[in-house]
Design an enzyme around this catalytic site. Structure first.
Site, PDB file in Angstrom:
ATOM      1  N   CYS A   1       0.935  -1.230  -0.014  1.00  0.00           N
ATOM      2  CA  CYS A   1      -0.182   0.344  -0.177  1.00  0.00           C
ATOM      3  C   CYS A   1       1.124   1.285   0.150  1.00  0.00           C
ATOM      4  O   CYS A   1       0.274   2.287  -0.102  1.00  0.00           O
ATOM      5  CB  CYS A   1      -0.500  -0.048   1.224  1.00  0.00           C
ATOM      6  SG  CYS A   1      -1.796  -1.626   1.019  1.00  0.00           S
TER       7      CYS A   1
ATOM      8  N   HIS B   1      -3.074   7.948   5.416  1.00  0.00           N
ATOM      9  CA  HIS B   1      -3.976   6.772   4.694  1.00  0.00           C
ATOM     10  C   HIS B   1      -4.661   6.318   4.917  1.00  0.00           C
ATOM     11  O   HIS B   1      -4.972   6.293   3.962  1.00  0.00           O
ATOM     12  CB  HIS B   1      -2.801   5.863   5.119  1.00  0.00           C
ATOM     13  CG  HIS B   1      -1.904   4.920   4.803  1.00  0.00           C
ATOM     14  ND1 HIS B   1      -2.135   4.522   3.502  1.00  0.00           N
ATOM     15  CD2 HIS B   1      -2.299   3.079   4.940  1.00  0.00           C
ATOM     16  CE1 HIS B   1      -2.309   2.911   3.044  1.00  0.00           C
ATOM     17  NE2 HIS B   1      -2.416   2.441   3.979  1.00  0.00           N
TER      18      HIS B   1
ATOM     19  N   GLU C   1      -2.424   5.565  13.200  1.00  0.00           N
ATOM     20  CA  GLU C   1      -1.804   6.440  12.358  1.00  0.00           C
ATOM     21  C   GLU C   1      -2.262   8.214  12.661  1.00  0.00           C
ATOM     22  O   GLU C   1      -1.374   8.828  13.435  1.00  0.00           O
ATOM     23  CB  GLU C   1      -1.998   6.696  11.129  1.00  0.00           C
ATOM     24  CG  GLU C   1      -1.657   7.954   9.830  1.00  0.00           C
ATOM     25  CD  GLU C   1      -2.192   7.772   9.234  1.00  0.00           C
ATOM     26  OE1 GLU C   1      -1.327   8.546   7.477  1.00  0.00           O
ATOM     27  OE2 GLU C   1      -2.936   6.714   8.789  1.00  0.00           O
TER      28      GLU C   1
ATOM     29  N   LYS D   1      -9.094   8.856   0.145  1.00  0.00           N
ATOM     30  CA  LYS D   1      -9.714   7.132   0.479  1.00  0.00           C
ATOM     31  C   LYS D   1     -10.896   7.320   0.711  1.00  0.00           C
ATOM     32  O   LYS D   1     -11.739   6.123   0.266  1.00  0.00           O
ATOM     33  CB  LYS D   1      -9.098   6.073   1.170  1.00  0.00           C
ATOM     34  CG  LYS D   1      -7.486   5.774   0.794  1.00  0.00           C
ATOM     35  CD  LYS D   1      -6.107   4.727   1.957  1.00  0.00           C
ATOM     36  CE  LYS D   1      -5.031   4.203   1.254  1.00  0.00           C
ATOM     37  NZ  LYS D   1      -3.952   5.469   1.682  1.00  0.00           N
TER      38      LYS D   1
ATOM     39  N   HIS E   1      -9.243   2.482  -1.877  1.00  0.00           N
ATOM     40  CA  HIS E   1      -8.074   2.585  -1.707  1.00  0.00           C
ATOM     41  C   HIS E   1      -7.056   1.674  -3.063  1.00  0.00           C
ATOM     42  O   HIS E   1      -7.450   0.216  -2.917  1.00  0.00           O
ATOM     43  CB  HIS E   1      -7.424   1.407  -0.561  1.00  0.00           C
ATOM     44  CG  HIS E   1      -5.666   0.934   0.352  1.00  0.00           C
ATOM     45  ND1 HIS E   1      -4.810   1.624  -0.812  1.00  0.00           N
ATOM     46  CD2 HIS E   1      -5.491   0.585   0.868  1.00  0.00           C
ATOM     47  CE1 HIS E   1      -3.790   1.512  -0.120  1.00  0.00           C
ATOM     48  NE2 HIS E   1      -4.269   0.726   0.346  1.00  0.00           N
TER      49      HIS E   1
ATOM     50  N   PHE F   1       0.920  -3.500   3.970  1.00  0.00           N
ATOM     51  CA  PHE F   1       1.562  -4.579   4.805  1.00  0.00           C
ATOM     52  C   PHE F   1       2.969  -4.977   4.656  1.00  0.00           C
ATOM     53  O   PHE F   1       4.037  -4.499   3.782  1.00  0.00           O
ATOM     54  CB  PHE F   1       1.094  -5.966   3.934  1.00  0.00           C
ATOM     55  CG  PHE F   1      -0.266  -6.069   3.790  1.00  0.00           C
ATOM     56  CD1 PHE F   1      -1.148  -4.865   5.353  1.00  0.00           C
ATOM     57  CD2 PHE F   1      -0.868  -7.005   3.501  1.00  0.00           C
ATOM     58  CE1 PHE F   1      -2.467  -5.271   4.787  1.00  0.00           C
ATOM     59  CE2 PHE F   1      -2.556  -6.855   3.600  1.00  0.00           C
ATOM     60  CZ  PHE F   1      -3.350  -6.502   4.409  1.00  0.00           C
TER      61      PHE F   1
END
Length: 415
Positions: free
Chosen positions: A164, A303, A314, A336, A341, A400
């Site tokens: 990502c 994010h 975050e 997003k 995403h 990830f």
């Protein structure tokens, strides 16, 4: 010698529009690009919604023969690169030495639709039916490779693959290459096209995706009722160019890239560190390199995936990196909530949003935000865009494997 780095071109094909201008207009308006899955028959799937690119016809764009030999992911990347090159003016004859033009375009998954289609074909008709283009269509470096061929870019060229965080890292590494003189300009970004049964099933199995069937509430970053992200697709490419090179040719400059942080949580393959040490360090590194002063007007494109763990950790990371007061004073949002995403494309699209927010003095909203979460207590620009005086922007992305990226930008100015 170090060089300042300008963003001089932007190209995007996203769930909000098939150009950068369309995408930005939709972001400012708070439009939702999420809808029912149409790329395959999702009957029986727990996940019913996705953020699909709409109306992009690869055969019409590239011609039937060429399109058949390009995975959809690569098609989206190439279309975005065409727009970025034209927008920058570097497509003009003699605008740049092609040996000084590079391509850093990645994908989190690569040509997975081609791979799965070919596996199904070979299962039915035998291994001899494999396409001679299978390997060249599925490997993740082919967005960079095909763009380099198309744009005659003979400078430093590589893909980045960090899930990502892919295209955020691509932009960051391109920034470093241009800053330190390895290229005059680099096309940087990413693409993804993975709205297929196998990928949706995999992300569903690891409980990453929302099972909310309502497109208007499925993706709600920082909201107390969030329950997973929405898979998106798209491509976004930016032209990063030496400032003096851009000024010498009279290029329009959207914003200046000034800092980059790259860290890893070293914690878990999918879950972010609940203490947010990794993302906090990435922000600290970008802020320090860029000389960012948050009190002068800071926008953070988070994010913000709409997952329980990401959004809270975050938020904590911003507080740890900037301090409680600066974090609370910053204008934060997650685009997003509108694009879903887009995995490998998402970082570049969010750097684009930062650059255009700085240009226009407008913070795009976090839509679908209704119920505050005590663990997410910053100003997330709920539901409507906001006009602001902005000097700085940060874009954060987490992948990830514990990958963290932060890009710092400053509003374009001569001094």
């Amino acid at each position: 010698m170090e060089h300042r780095v300008a963003i001089t071109g932007i190209g995007a094909v996203t769930p909000l529009g098939n150009t950068a201008a369309e995408t930005w207009e939709a972001m400012r308006a708070g439009r939702c690009g999420i809808g029912p899955i149409t790329r395959f028959d999702a009957e029986g799937f727990a996940v019913q919604v996705a953020a699909e690119v709409k109306g992009f016809d690869g055969e019409a764009y590239f011609g039937r023969r060429e399109a058949r030999h390009l995975d959809r992911c690569v098609q989206l990347a190439m279309a975005a690169s065409d727009e970025a090159m034209a927008d920058s003016g570097l497509d003009a004859e003699g605008a740049i030495d092609r040996e000084r033009l590079g391509v850093y375009v990645g994908s989190g998954i690569g040509g997975v639709e081609t791979y799965t289609d070919q596996v199904h074909l070979m299962e039915k008709k035998g291994l001899r039916r494999a396409s001679p283009y299978l390997v060249a269509m599925m490997i993740p470096n082919m967005a960079s490779g095909n763009i380099a061929i198309r744009q005659k870019a003979q400078g430093p060229t590589l893909p980045v693959v960090t899930a990502c965080a892919t295209s955020a890292h691509a932009v960051g590494e391109a920034f470093r290459a241009v800053k330190h003189g390895y290229a005059d300009a680099i096309l940087a970004g990413g693409a993804e096209a993975a709205i297929i049964p196998e990928v949706i099933a995999g992300f569903t199995a690891c409980r990453a995706l929302t099972t909310n069937p309502d497109p208007q509430t499925a993706c709600r970053p920082f909201d107390a009722d969030r329950d997973g992200f929405v898979m998106g697709e798209g491509g976004c490419v930016l032209v990063l160019e030496q400032w003096e090179h851009a000024v010498a040719r009279g290029a329009r400059i959207y914003a200046e890239v000034v800092g980059y942080g790259n860290t890893d949580d070293a914690h878990h393959i999918t879950s972010p560190d609940p203490e947010a040490a990794g993302i906090a360090r990435a922000v600290e590194l970008a802020v320090a390199e860029g000389g960012v002063r948050p009190e002068e007007g800071l926008y953070i494109n988070a994010h913000g995936t709409s997952t329980k763990l990401n959004d809270s950790s975050e938020t904590l990371g911003f507080k740890r990196a900037l301090g409680e007061d600066a974090a609370r004073a910053a204008h934060v949002s997650s685009t997003k909530s509108m694009t879903g995403h887009m995995i490998g494309a998402t970082g570049a699209a969010e750097v684009m949003a930062c650059a255009l927010a700085l240009r226009d003095g407008v913070v795009p909203p976090t839509i679908n935000y209704r119920t505050p979460d005590p663990a997410c207590d910053l100003d997330y620009t709920p539901n409507e865009a906001r006009a602001c005086e902005l000097t700085w922007a940060l874009s954060t992305n987490l992948g990830f494997g514990g990958h963290n990226a932060c890009i710092a930008l400053r509003a374009a100015k001569e001094a």
